[in-house]
Write an enzyme that holds these catalytic residues in place. Structure first.
Site, PDB file in Angstrom:
ATOM      1  N   LYS A  22      66.964  65.541  50.027  1.00 47.48           N
ATOM      2  CA  LYS A  22      65.874  65.336  49.070  1.00 47.48           C
ATOM      3  C   LYS A  22      65.934  63.934  48.475  1.00 47.48           C
ATOM      4  CE  LYS A  22      66.360  66.922  44.650  1.00 47.48           C
ATOM      5  NZ  LYS A  22      66.144  65.862  43.652  1.00 47.48           N
ATOM      6  N   ASN A  23      67.123  63.532  48.014  1.00 48.10           N
ATOM      7  CA  ASN A  23      67.214  62.266  47.278  1.00 48.10           C
ATOM      8  C   ASN A  23      67.177  61.029  48.174  1.00 48.10           C
ATOM      9  OD1 ASN A  23      67.138  63.677  44.955  1.00 48.10           O
ATOM     10  ND2 ASN A  23      69.315  63.497  44.485  1.00 48.10           N
ATOM     11  N   ARG A  92      60.758  63.241  38.049  1.00 48.48           N
ATOM     12  CA  ARG A  92      61.116  61.905  37.562  1.00 48.48           C
ATOM     13  C   ARG A  92      61.136  60.848  38.657  1.00 48.48           C
ATOM     14  NH1 ARG A  92      63.423  61.211  33.081  1.00 48.48           N
ATOM     15  NH2 ARG A  92      64.452  59.390  33.949  1.00 48.48           N
ATOM     16  N   CYS A 116      64.486  65.116  30.344  1.00 46.46           N
ATOM     17  CA  CYS A 116      64.497  66.306  31.182  1.00 46.46           C
ATOM     18  C   CYS A 116      65.692  67.149  30.800  1.00 46.46           C
ATOM     19  CB  CYS A 116      64.504  65.950  32.663  1.00 46.46           C
ATOM     20  SG  CYS A 116      66.087  65.450  33.282  1.00 46.46           S
ATOM     21  N   ARG A 121      67.701  60.333  30.238  1.00 46.64           N
ATOM     22  CA  ARG A 121      67.400  59.627  31.478  1.00 46.64           C
ATOM     23  C   ARG A 121      66.373  58.507  31.322  1.00 46.64           C
ATOM     24  NH1 ARG A 121      66.912  63.887  36.238  1.00 46.64           N
ATOM     25  NH2 ARG A 121      67.572  62.104  37.489  1.00 46.64           N
ATOM     26  N   ASP A 311      75.841  66.034  40.936  1.00 46.84           N
ATOM     27  CA  ASP A 311      74.962  67.061  41.506  1.00 46.84           C
ATOM     28  C   ASP A 311      75.733  68.227  42.121  1.00 46.84           C
ATOM     29  OD1 ASP A 311      72.789  65.597  40.709  1.00 46.84           O
ATOM     30  OD2 ASP A 311      72.358  64.756  42.692  1.00 46.84           O
ATOM     31  N   ILE A 333      78.180  61.516  33.785  1.00 50.92           N
ATOM     32  CA  ILE A 333      76.914  60.870  34.163  1.00 50.92           C
ATOM     33  C   ILE A 333      75.762  61.277  33.234  1.00 50.92           C
ATOM     34  CG2 ILE A 333      75.269  60.434  36.057  1.00 50.92           C
ATOM     35  CD1 ILE A 333      78.045  59.426  36.780  1.00 50.92           C
ATOM     36  N   ARG A 405      62.944  73.242  44.329  1.00 54.91           N
ATOM     37  CA  ARG A 405      62.784  71.776  44.303  1.00 54.91           C
ATOM     38  C   ARG A 405      63.717  71.113  45.298  1.00 54.91           C
ATOM     39  NH1 ARG A 405      63.342  69.052  38.739  1.00 54.91           N
ATOM     40  NH2 ARG A 405      62.948  67.355  40.161  1.00 54.91           N
TER      41      ARG A 405
END
Ligand code: EPU
Length: 426
Positions: A22-23, A92, A116, A121, A311, A333, A405
């Protein structure tokens, strides 16, 4: 709204194939805006976030066509250069269109994403970097209104903290700038390497791939891309942890184990047998029949790549809730990434939070019980799925749109591993 039902306590066995990341998919889609023409993106995952990004691109005037896992984006004629709040607020990563739109058209108006669930962020690094390239950024009515007369001018940009999408945005802005741009203390997540490869294939000149110093020599034009998205390292890690937590054994295929150096070491520390090839990782116990086996408690501290990924923090915490002792999870983070803890409590986990630290007192392999819980964000949700698979009895996870998502065909993939899991209307 749909919820996920899990009848837990069944060990997972078998193989699971990993989808595109995804990223990586999101910045690669944004990068197609840099060159007019027909771009081909392969191994494109079909997720709520990738569909939202396609909607954002279509809103800009891009034409899209999907065949299997191949996405064709035609960026020849754009209608405007504005990313509206309605789309940005749901994802985002929409802010990634800022750099490429500015590079190609000299202007872009993108809604500020707002906070969020996992933290505030901000996007101040993105804006600071663009200003260093000569862009004027005005913040008005909840939007960043950015423009420049003529091309951007290369410069040296230093990140206070390595930012993944910040690095990606400035990389995309700099490839068409005049002169040389140097990004220092840049993030070096594998998804950025994927973007560097795509941009290089389009004719960009970039040095320092996979390091924290990227040097970009601007070129005057780029050509359309034909590029493949790397396997999702977070999906890979999630399945490895899920199989381990269930007490099973299995192989994750079509992945890149070299992108998970920190997790694989932690899983070895937990007492698991991990074997890797170039594209697969297998996880299991040294004695699969041993009913007395224990999960060792192992501390983690989330860090920019190649450190332990934020993550995969929530998922590892679910595994640690089943461990034999006590461990500390340090989230460095994001300031609010312990939303899963209250839900894990409902399943019998013992976790205390103190600021950026969570102290997990493991309850042993049979220590969790199924319960109704609520998904709060993407990775928190996957930790609840892992806990639900390992827990005895039935769990119901509501608000699973968060999971959709970022996890392609989650129910099918888990079912093929032997899980008893299905969706129901709330
Ligand atoms: N930060 C700032 N100012 C900025 C940008 C970042 O202060 O302008 C701070 C953030 O608040 C955070 C740190 O810098 O404390 C790092 O954030 P980063 O910018 O790297 O995060 P991101 O680019 O917004 C990406 C992923 C996230 C992942 C983080 C960290 C994408 C689309 N998103 O976000 O993925 O958690 O990097 O690795 O690539 C997810 O997939 O579930 C997810 C949240």
């Amino acid at each position: 709204m749909e919820k996920l039902i899990i009848e837990g306590g069944r060990p997972l066995y078998g193989e699971v194939r990993i989808s595109g990341a995804k990223n990586a998919a999101l910045p690669l889609m944004a990068a197609t805006l840099l060159a007019p023409g027909k771009h081909i993106l392969r191994n494109m995952p079909d997720l709520r976030d990738t569909r939202t990004f396609v909607r954002l691109m279509e809103n800009l005037g891009v034409k899209s066509e999907r065949t299997g896992d191949v996405l064709l984006l035609d960026t020849t004629n754009l209608l405007h250069t504005e990313a509206p709040y309605e789309l940005v607020k749901t994802m985002r990563a929409s802010v990634l269109v800022l750099g490429p739109l500015l590079a190609r058209f000299g202007k872009a108006k993108v809604s500020l994403p707002g906070g969020c669930a996992i933290g505030a962020r901000p996007i101040n690094f993105h804006i600071m970097g663009l200003e260093r390239l000569g862009v004027t950024c005005k913040l008005e009515g909840g939007y960043v209104d950015a423009s420049i007369d003529g091309p951007m001018l290369g410069n040296v940009i230093y990140f206070d903290i390595p930012s993944v999408t910040g690095t990606e945005n400035l990389l995309m802005a700099a490839v068409l700038a005049e002169g040389t741009t140097v990004l220092k203390n840049a993030a070096r997540e594998p998804e950025i390497g994927n973007l560097v490869d795509m941009l290089t294939g389009m004719g960009a000149r970039i040095e320092g791939k996979d390091t924290d110093k990227l040097t970009i020599h601007g070129v005057s034009r780029l050509i359309p891309a034909d590029c493949s998205i790397i396997p999702d390292r977070i999906e890979t890690g999630t399945y490895l942890i899920a199989i381990a937590a269930s007490g099973g054994a299995g192989t994750v295929t079509n992945c890149n184990p070299s992108h998970l150096p920190s997790l694989l070491e932690k899983l070895r520390g937990v007492g698991l047998k991990i074997t890797e090839t170039e594209t697969t990782v297998s996880v299991g116990w040294f004695d699969q029949e041993d009913k007395q086996r224990v999960i060792e408690s192992v501390d983690i501290k989330t860090m920019p790549y190649p450190g332990y990924p934020t993550d995969l923090q929530a998922q590892f915490m679910a595994l640690m809730a089943l461990s034999s002792d006590t461990c500390v999870v340090n989230e460095t983070i994001f300031e609010n990434r312990f939303m899963h803890v209250a839900e894990l409590h409902r399943m019998g986990a013992k976790i205390r939070i103190d600021g950026h630290f969570a102290v997990v007192t493991g309850q042993g392999l049979d220590g969790l019980n199924g319960a109704p819980v609520m998904a709060t964000d993407l990775r928190a949700s996957s930790s609840l799925v892992i806990a639900g698979l390992a827990a005895s009895g039935r769990s119901e996870i509501s608000r699973i749109y968060h999971l959709e998502r970022g996890y392609e065909n989650l129910v099918d993939k888990l079912t093929r591993l032997g899980a008893k899991v299905w969706k129901e209307q709330e």
